[in-house]
Design an enzyme around this catalytic site. Structure first.
Site, short mmCIF file in Angstrom:
data_model
loop_
_atom_site.label_atom_id
_atom_site.label_comp_id
_atom_site.label_asym_id
_atom_site.label_seq_id
_atom_site.Cartn_x
_atom_site.Cartn_y
_atom_site.Cartn_z
CD GLU A 191 -123.67 32.50 35.84
OE1 GLU A 191 -124.46 31.84 35.47
OE2 GLU A 191 -123.10 33.42 35.31
CG ASN A 239 -120.70 30.48 35.96
OD1 ASN A 239 -120.28 30.64 37.01
ND2 ASN A 239 -121.02 31.39 34.92
CD GLU A 282 -121.42 30.24 31.61
OE1 GLU A 282 -122.15 30.48 30.54
OE2 GLU A 282 -121.99 29.67 32.63
CG HIS A 288 -122.17 37.87 32.06
ND1 HIS A 288 -122.04 37.06 33.27
CD2 HIS A 288 -123.00 37.08 31.10
CE1 HIS A 288 -122.99 36.11 33.33
NE2 HIS A 288 -123.47 36.13 32.09
CE1 TYR A 319 -127.68 28.18 36.33
CE2 TYR A 319 -125.49 28.24 35.38
CZ TYR A 319 -126.35 28.93 35.74
OH TYR A 319 -126.37 30.41 36.05
NE ARG A 348 -119.69 36.28 38.00
CZ ARG A 348 -120.20 35.49 37.16
NH1 ARG A 348 -121.12 34.79 37.41
NH2 ARG A 348 -119.65 35.43 36.02
C1 GBH Z 1 -125.08 30.90 32.38
O1 GBH Z 1 -124.89 30.26 31.40
C2 GBH Z 1 -124.93 32.24 32.03
O2 GBH Z 1 -123.96 32.89 32.64
C3 GBH Z 1 -125.92 33.23 32.67
O3 GBH Z 1 -125.76 34.64 31.97
C4 GBH Z 1 -127.24 32.56 32.32
O4 GBH Z 1 -128.41 33.53 32.70
C5 GBH Z 1 -127.45 31.48 33.02
O5 GBH Z 1 -126.32 30.63 33.15
C6 GBH Z 1 -128.58 30.57 32.95
O6 GBH Z 1 -128.76 30.04 31.60
O7 GBH Z 1 -126.77 22.68 23.80
O8 GBH Z 1 -128.99 22.94 24.69
O9 GBH Z 1 -127.49 21.68 26.00
C7 GBH Z 1 -125.37 29.01 31.53
C8 GBH Z 1 -124.45 28.19 30.10
C9 GBH Z 1 -126.27 27.31 28.99
C10 GBH Z 1 -124.48 25.89 29.58
C11 GBH Z 1 -126.98 26.04 28.43
C12 GBH Z 1 -125.17 24.83 28.81
C13 GBH Z 1 -126.52 23.98 27.31
C14 GBH Z 1 -127.19 24.15 25.88
N1 GBH Z 1 -125.23 26.91 29.85
N2 GBH Z 1 -126.07 25.19 27.88
S1 GBH Z 1 -127.67 22.73 25.04
#
Ligand code: GBH
Length: 499
Positions: free
Chosen positions: A394, A325, A183, A138, A327, A93
């Protein structure tokens, strides 16, 4: 009579311990253009909002860095595809840089060198039996389009469709998996409401909602374009990737339960409900709360734009899969009135979501390790949207040291993948898993300080050499064996300490 039952139960239990991925379940790794390509002004590429932000306001980036060179992936197609072969992935991807294709942001001029670069990557992947999975957007918007307002400007619907049309006609003979947007919540909230991503605007409670109207319509019109002009001949699939954290209530109180549900509806439902629900449109709770708060704040109308019936109908069902995605997980309680900034998206959803007590934090301060969160979220998506096909586009873990013996990342993948297996047992239609990321790269506002890669990249070396971390071998082993073996230690690496 008792023994056989015990054995049956035991057999069932053991099977539960040894869930495995079907042979047709697919594994891949992901990157994004601005995060890895470099070559920011090479071969006619135009300026993106990330070029602009990093060059004019570098203090936004914690280490003052930029993606001018990044991993220099633009110049390393063949060797990187060989690494993908080594990993044994089914697909790769990656994203296409809009200003590399349209340097002016518009269709008046198509940059052939940009087309050639992506043709080279796509052909190299296919020559090695690796499926290209392409994200159209992106986050690297042409700066020229930002100068006319960026995503809050609804004219971008047409400009995006112009771009998508050129991508389908140039690459669609070979690319069969398309993701329009990566996203939307980050594209809209972080960029135009809270300022956490380029162009770093802070019109909280306004900019993000305007952006969401444009982005959703651009997505739906692109899906329509594919159906009308390309699907018959190209036979591919077009979808969207949403970011979603899991959120659960801090207590059993009605207020906290409602806060957690609002958090999910405002962060996931915002873009999922118009596309994947049977009723369509933004979630009712969003429309009602934002209308109410807007009125209290003295706005003449809701800060959330509304769709016409025709637009609602066009959006409904406009994705061939649910790209996810994921995490992390948050614990949510009701946001105390006095803490609410008005107007703001947080006041609108009314939830205060924080680190779940006692959880490990990755190299990113928002990344709390809660493996069962992915299972809970997948089940929420299953019930909320009638069990769509979910492609996990992701999932991954960051650290700051870049240690090659990356046991915390390995542990994260093992535990999250185990929960994906259990979600599949629960009945969730998950077909695909993508690790973020193929290699360490430019982590947006965090520059090179937070590393998500399976491959370590030495950013101090002009040649940007890549070295596989232990997690690269563990991931390869999972792809090969289809099971999670928490004791697996690749040759040449130290055994990870037991938890
Ligand atoms: C993804 O975004 C992206 O698609 C990618 O490009 C990036 O490198 C990867 O993840 C790692 O970050 O308000 O401080 O709690 C992740 C999106 C970013 C969503 C952080 C939740 C929390 C910010 N996430 N966010 S906070």
């Amino acid at each position: 009579m008792k023994t056989p039952i015990v054995i049956l139960l035991l057999a069932y239990f053991c099977k539960g311990q040894q869930l495995s991925f079907d042979s047709n379940f697919r594994f891949g790794v992901a990157t994004a253009s601005y995060q890895v390509e470099g070559a920011w002004n090479i071969d006619g590429k135009g300026e993106s909002i990330w070029d602009h932000l990093t060059h004019t306001q570098s203090s936004y980036i914690v280490d003052g860095s930029n993606g001018d060179i990044a991993c220099d992936a633009y110049h390393k197609t063949a060797e990187d595809v060989q690494r993908l072969v080594d990993l044994g992935v089914d697909f790769y991807r990656f994203s296409i840089s809009w200003p590399r294709i349209f340097p002016s942001g518009h269709r008046n001029y198509i940059n052939q060198a940009g087309i050639d670069y992506y043709n080279g990557l796509i052909d190299e992947l296919l020559a090695h039996n690796i499926t290209p999975m392409v994200t159209m957007y992106h986050w690297d918007l042409p700066q020229s389009l930002q100068e006319i307002g960026g995503w809050p400007n609804p004219l971008l619907v047409n400009y995006f469709v112009d771009y998508a049309d050129v991508l389908f006609s140039s690459f669609g003979d070979r690319v069969k998996e398309w993701i329009t947007f990566n996203e939307p919540v980050q594209v809209c909230s972080d960029a135009y409401s809270t300022g956490g991503l380029a162009p770093a605007y802070t019109q909280d409670g306004i900019g993000g909602y305007l952006c969401s109207y444009t982005l959703l319509m651009a997505h739906a019109r692109t899906y329509e374009l594919y159906n009308n002009n390309y699907r018959d001949t190209q036979n591919g699939r077009v979808g969207i990737t949403l970011s979603a954290s899991w959120g659960y209530p801090a207590s059993n109180s009605d207020e906290d339960v409602e806060a957690a549900e609002n958090f999910l509806q405002f962060k996931v439902g915002w873009f999922a409900h118009p596309i994947f629900s049977s009723t369509g449109d933004f979630p009712t709770v969003m429309k009602e709360r934002i209308a109410q708060l807007s009125q209290e704040e003295g706005f003449p109308r809701s800060r959330l734009p509304s769709f016409t019936d025709e637009e609602v109908a066009l959006l409904k069902g406009s994705s061939d899969f649910f790209g996810l995605n994921h995490y992390t997980t948050n614990e949510c309680s009701v946001l105390p009135e006095e803490d609410a900034i008005r107007p703001s998206q947080q006041a609108d959803h009314g939830a205060l979501c924080v680190q779940p007590p006692g959880t490990e934090v990755g190299g990113s301060d928002w990344l709390y390790v809660v493996p069962e969160g992915i299972r809970n979220l997948l089940n929420w998506i299953r019930t909320e949207y009638d069990n769509p096909e979910v492609m996990i586009t992701e999932n991954g873990f960051s650290d700051r040291d870049g240690d090659l013996n990356d046991c915390r990342r390995i542990n994260y993948f093992n535990e999250y993948l185990q929960n994906v297996l259990e979600a599949i047992e629960d009945g969730c239609n998950v077909t695909t898993y993508t690790a973020w990321s193929f290699m360490d790269n430019f982590e947006w506002m965090k520059g090179y300080s937070e590393k998500f890669g399976l491959y370590y990249v030495d950013f101090n070396d002009d040649d940007r050499p890549r070295t596989p971390k232990m997690s690269a071998y563990v991931f390869k082993n999972i792809i090969q064996t289809r099971v999670i073996d928490t004791t697996y230690t690749p040759d040449g690496f130290e055994v990870c300490a037991a938890e």
